[in-house]
Design a protein around this motif. Structure first.
Motif, PDB file in Angstrom:
ATOM      1  N   ASN A  82      -2.584  -5.392  15.396  1.00 13.77           N
ATOM      2  CA  ASN A  82      -3.117  -4.560  14.312  1.00 13.77           C
ATOM      3  C   ASN A  82      -2.668  -5.060  12.946  1.00 13.77           C
ATOM      4  O   ASN A  82      -3.434  -5.036  11.989  1.00 13.77           O
ATOM      5  CB  ASN A  82      -2.685  -3.100  14.501  1.00 13.77           C
ATOM      6  N   PHE A  83      -1.440  -5.497  12.873  1.00  7.87           N
ATOM      7  CA  PHE A  83      -0.927  -6.014  11.607  1.00  7.87           C
ATOM      8  C   PHE A  83      -1.749  -7.242  11.179  1.00  7.87           C
ATOM      9  O   PHE A  83      -2.159  -7.375  10.026  1.00  7.87           O
ATOM     10  CB  PHE A  83       0.557  -6.380  11.745  1.00  7.87           C
ATOM     11  N   HIS A  84      -2.014  -8.095  12.147  1.00 11.39           N
ATOM     12  CA  HIS A  84      -2.829  -9.273  11.869  1.00 11.39           C
ATOM     13  C   HIS A  84      -4.230  -8.896  11.399  1.00 11.39           C
ATOM     14  O   HIS A  84      -4.755  -9.440  10.419  1.00 11.39           O
ATOM     15  CB  HIS A  84      -2.909 -10.150  13.123  1.00 11.39           C
ATOM     16  N   LYS A  85      -4.824  -7.912  12.088  1.00 10.00           N
ATOM     17  CA  LYS A  85      -6.151  -7.430  11.684  1.00 10.00           C
ATOM     18  C   LYS A  85      -6.112  -6.866  10.272  1.00 10.00           C
ATOM     19  O   LYS A  85      -7.004  -7.128   9.456  1.00 10.00           O
ATOM     20  CB  LYS A  85      -6.631  -6.328  12.640  1.00 10.00           C
ATOM     21  N   ALA A  86      -5.075  -6.079  10.004  1.00 10.81           N
ATOM     22  CA  ALA A  86      -4.963  -5.455   8.683  1.00 10.81           C
ATOM     23  C   ALA A  86      -4.845  -6.509   7.600  1.00 10.81           C
ATOM     24  O   ALA A  86      -5.473  -6.409   6.542  1.00 10.81           O
ATOM     25  CB  ALA A  86      -3.753  -4.515   8.657  1.00 10.81           C
ATOM     26  N   VAL A  87      -4.068  -7.537   7.866  1.00 10.47           N
ATOM     27  CA  VAL A  87      -3.899  -8.621   6.890  1.00 10.47           C
ATOM     28  C   VAL A  87      -5.248  -9.290   6.618  1.00 10.47           C
ATOM     29  O   VAL A  87      -5.598  -9.575   5.471  1.00 10.47           O
ATOM     30  CB  VAL A  87      -2.860  -9.649   7.401  1.00 10.47           C
ATOM     31  N   ASN A  88      -6.020  -9.515   7.686  1.00  7.71           N
ATOM     32  CA  ASN A  88      -7.347 -10.101   7.504  1.00  7.71           C
ATOM     33  C   ASN A  88      -8.264  -9.186   6.688  1.00  7.71           C
ATOM     34  O   ASN A  88      -9.015  -9.652   5.829  1.00  7.71           O
ATOM     35  CB  ASN A  88      -7.990 -10.394   8.862  1.00  7.71           C
ATOM     36  N   ASN A  89      -8.206  -7.876   6.970  1.00  2.97           N
ATOM     37  CA  ASN A  89      -8.999  -6.927   6.191  1.00  2.97           C
ATOM     38  C   ASN A  89      -8.681  -7.034   4.713  1.00  2.97           C
ATOM     39  O   ASN A  89      -9.570  -6.995   3.867  1.00  2.97           O
ATOM     40  CB  ASN A  89      -8.718  -5.488   6.648  1.00  2.97           C
ATOM     41  N   ILE A  90      -7.384  -7.138   4.421  1.00  2.00           N
ATOM     42  CA  ILE A  90      -6.967  -7.191   3.021  1.00  2.00           C
ATOM     43  C   ILE A  90      -7.462  -8.478   2.368  1.00  2.00           C
ATOM     44  O   ILE A  90      -7.915  -8.480   1.219  1.00  2.00           O
ATOM     45  CB  ILE A  90      -5.431  -7.076   2.917  1.00  2.00           C
ATOM     46  N   ALA A  91      -7.419  -9.550   3.139  1.00  2.00           N
ATOM     47  CA  ALA A  91      -7.915 -10.829   2.612  1.00  2.00           C
ATOM     48  C   ALA A  91      -9.395 -10.727   2.287  1.00  2.00           C
ATOM     49  O   ALA A  91      -9.867 -11.236   1.266  1.00  2.00           O
ATOM     50  CB  ALA A  91      -7.644 -11.938   3.619  1.00  2.00           C
ATOM     51  N   ASN A  92     -10.140 -10.038   3.151  1.00  2.00           N
ATOM     52  CA  ASN A  92     -11.590  -9.966   2.974  1.00  2.00           C
ATOM     53  C   ASN A  92     -12.031  -8.894   1.982  1.00  2.00           C
ATOM     54  O   ASN A  92     -12.938  -9.109   1.181  1.00  2.00           O
ATOM     55  CB  ASN A  92     -12.269  -9.703   4.322  1.00  2.00           C
ATOM     56  N   ASP A  93     -11.401  -7.703   2.073  1.00  2.00           N
ATOM     57  CA  ASP A  93     -11.912  -6.562   1.310  1.00  2.00           C
ATOM     58  C   ASP A  93     -11.079  -6.174   0.096  1.00  2.00           C
ATOM     59  O   ASP A  93     -11.493  -5.352  -0.695  1.00  2.00           O
ATOM     60  CB  ASP A  93     -12.024  -5.335   2.230  1.00  2.00           C
ATOM     61  N   HIS A  94      -9.883  -6.693  -0.001  1.00  2.00           N
ATOM     62  CA  HIS A  94      -9.011  -6.251  -1.095  1.00  2.00           C
ATOM     63  C   HIS A  94      -8.504  -7.430  -1.932  1.00  2.00           C
ATOM     64  O   HIS A  94      -7.405  -7.347  -2.501  1.00  2.00           O
ATOM     65  CB  HIS A  94      -7.826  -5.440  -0.561  1.00  2.00           C
ATOM     66  N   ASP A  95      -9.255  -8.507  -1.923  1.00  2.00           N
ATOM     67  CA  ASP A  95      -8.854  -9.661  -2.733  1.00  2.00           C
ATOM     68  C   ASP A  95      -7.468 -10.188  -2.386  1.00  2.00           C
ATOM     69  O   ASP A  95      -6.782 -10.765  -3.229  1.00  2.00           O
ATOM     70  CB  ASP A  95      -8.864  -9.293  -4.232  1.00  2.00           C
ATOM     71  N   GLY A  96      -7.044  -9.926  -1.158  1.00  2.00           N
ATOM     72  CA  GLY A  96      -5.732 -10.431  -0.736  1.00  2.00           C
ATOM     73  C   GLY A  96      -4.561  -9.662  -1.299  1.00  2.00           C
ATOM     74  O   GLY A  96      -3.412 -10.075  -1.150  1.00  2.00           O
ATOM     75  N   LYS A  97      -4.852  -8.510  -1.905  1.00  2.00           N
ATOM     76  CA  LYS A  97      -3.757  -7.711  -2.479  1.00  2.00           C
ATOM     77  C   LYS A  97      -3.556  -6.451  -1.651  1.00  2.00           C
ATOM     78  O   LYS A  97      -4.510  -5.711  -1.404  1.00  2.00           O
ATOM     79  CB  LYS A  97      -4.094  -7.342  -3.931  1.00  2.00           C
ATOM     80  N   ILE A  98      -2.328  -6.211  -1.238  1.00  2.00           N
ATOM     81  CA  ILE A  98      -2.040  -5.015  -0.443  1.00  2.00           C
ATOM     82  C   ILE A  98      -2.374  -3.775  -1.268  1.00  2.00           C
ATOM     83  O   ILE A  98      -1.857  -3.628  -2.374  1.00  2.00           O
ATOM     84  CB  ILE A  98      -0.560  -4.987  -0.016  1.00  2.00           C
ATOM     85  N   PRO A  99      -3.250  -2.893  -0.743  1.00  2.00           N
ATOM     86  CA  PRO A  99      -3.662  -1.726  -1.527  1.00  2.00           C
ATOM     87  C   PRO A  99      -2.477  -0.817  -1.842  1.00  2.00           C
ATOM     88  O   PRO A  99      -1.600  -0.635  -0.999  1.00  2.00           O
ATOM     89  CB  PRO A  99      -4.672  -1.009  -0.625  1.00  2.00           C
ATOM     90  N   ASP A 100      -2.465  -0.258  -3.047  1.00  2.00           N
ATOM     91  CA  ASP A 100      -1.371   0.655  -3.387  1.00  2.00           C
ATOM     92  C   ASP A 100      -1.858   2.096  -3.498  1.00  2.00           C
ATOM     93  O   ASP A 100      -1.151   2.963  -3.993  1.00  2.00           O
ATOM     94  CB  ASP A 100      -0.641   0.216  -4.662  1.00  2.00           C
ATOM     95  N   LEU A 101      -3.068   2.332  -3.000  1.00  2.00           N
ATOM     96  CA  LEU A 101      -3.553   3.708  -2.903  1.00  2.00           C
ATOM     97  C   LEU A 101      -3.454   4.168  -1.453  1.00  2.00           C
ATOM     98  O   LEU A 101      -3.884   3.467  -0.533  1.00  2.00           O
ATOM     99  CB  LEU A 101      -5.015   3.806  -3.372  1.00  2.00           C
ATOM    100  N   MET A 102      -2.879   5.335  -1.270  1.00  2.00           N
ATOM    101  CA  MET A 102      -2.719   5.919   0.065  1.00  2.00           C
ATOM    102  C   MET A 102      -4.012   5.858   0.861  1.00  2.00           C
ATOM    103  O   MET A 102      -4.040   5.439   2.016  1.00  2.00           O
ATOM    104  CB  MET A 102      -2.264   7.380  -0.100  1.00  2.00           C
ATOM    105  N   GLY A 103      -5.109   6.277   0.243  1.00  2.00           N
ATOM    106  CA  GLY A 103      -6.393   6.338   0.924  1.00  2.00           C
ATOM    107  C   GLY A 103      -6.828   4.991   1.463  1.00  2.00           C
ATOM    108  O   GLY A 103      -7.329   4.899   2.588  1.00  2.00           O
TER     109      GLY A 103
END
Length: 350
Positions: A82-103
DNA sequence: TACGCGTGGCT
DNA sequence: TAGCCAAGCGT
């Protein structure tokens, strides 16, 4: 209250690698590794991971198999996937930046209420109570709440939120977790070492360890049961189960539960005497089967029996002699059909 | 709401 | 010593 807690936290601050950073990547990784896993176990895994992947950007390049290799022995391998999947999501959908909004953060795979609150409170000071097992226990004692219901979780959440009014959210979360794991232990509340004991509702009861009430997983009971197969020519003796009983109104072979201290033979002799008024010789075992119901299970062992003396007298239960072909409305049909076929085989073989 | 998921340490 | 327990989450 908060002051005493934070003072205690600083004095007793533990030498843990992820306590020396506010990097959300490292905090997050540590929280994932710490799920249901003790701090001492996590430390070496955390260190070797960070050595290989010092920054979040480094993990974004990583293959899942390489990450799992680092995870080997830590258990709960879906955490890693899951951590790996989440990292990929962030790369694809969040410009590679860990989101800082709870939602946004909580939508990531493997990230729930606890991890999102812990990471965001520690890395960016957001007022988010991170309710892990420790904090729930500490607060259920402080607020004297026996039951960990959704309602009480909300009360606990709001209570901690008030403590966070003046900041230090991350420290408050970590302080309470440490308090739970070092001092306010499940079966040993070391209240004399506790910085907030004077504010604790459970101490006043004299039995702080009884908070919160542990809900033990109720194991379904297992019964050992014996049944006797008695036949006369081509007919078998069966009994009707009482209506009020489980599976009432269905037919069964005579027998019943083995009582404490009885062996199978003694139990079967007793049951047949009680139910049918017959004294029997117990011949050979025919078969043994397990039946699992939603609320209990039984281990049923069947024996071939022959009547010794006396006449068939049934007091509470009806009985009848039936042919194999007449079987209908049978309790435990599966097992009993197996028994029938085994028995027929025996009779054919003499 | 209840269970499966892994492993090691504790009593 | 055979259960419990340990910074949860997904289904």
């Amino acid at each position: 209250m908060v002051q005493s807690l934070l003072r205690w936290y600083k004095i007793n601050k533990r030498d843990i690698p992820w306590r020396q950073t506010k990097d959300p990547y490292k905090i997050w990784l540590s929280e994932v590794m710490l799920q249901q896993t003790q701090v001492e176990t996590v430390i070496p895994y955390y260190k070797q991971w960070i050595k290989k992947y010092p920054t979040f950007t480094d993990v974004m390049q990583a293959k899942e198999s390489d990450l799992l290799k680092l995870w080997e022995g830590l258990g709960y391998y879906n955490r890693c996937r899951n951590f790996h999947k989440a990292v990929n999501n962030i790369a694809n959908d969040h410009d590679g930046k860990i989101p800082d909004l709870m939602g946004d953060f909580k939508k990531l795979p493997g990230v729930g209420d606890y991890i999102s609150s812990a990471v965001l409170s520690i890395s960016s000071g957001q007022n988010l109570p991170a309710l892990d097992g420790n904090i729930i226990r500490v607060l259920s004692r402080v607020l004297r709440k026996k039951k960990v219901s959704p309602h009480n979780r909300k009360i606990i959440h709001n209570h901690i939120l008030k403590w966070m009014k003046y900041g230090h959210a991350g420290d408050i979360n970590e302080a309470l977790m440490d308090l739970g794991s070092i001092v306010c232990r499940p079966n040993q509340a070391h209240c004399h070492e506790c910085p907030i004991t004077e504010f604790c509702g459970a101490v006043a009861t004299g039995n702080p360890e009884t908070y919160p009430k542990i809900l033990t997983k109720k194991k379904t009971p297992e019964y050992d049961v014996v049944t006797g197969i008695i036949w006369k020519n081509d007919k078998f003796l069966i009994m009707l189960r009482e209506n009020k009983k489980h599976l009432g109104g269905l037919w069964e072979f005579p027998g019943g539960k083995i009582k404490n201290g009885e062996n199978k033979t003694k139990a079967l002799e007793r049951e047949i005497r009680e139910e049918c008024g017959l004294n029997v010789d117990i011949e050979n075992q025919i078969g043994s089967f397990k039946h699992v119901y939603s609320h209990f299970s039984i281990n049923m062992t069947s024996f071939h029996c022959t009547a010794k003396n006396g006449s068939l007298v049934t007091t509470q239960q009806k009985h009848q002699w039936i042919k194999l072909s007449q079987i209908d409305n049978f309790a435990f049909p599966k097992a009993n059909h197996k028994i029938f076929s085994l028995m027929n085989e025996m009779r054919r073989n003499g």
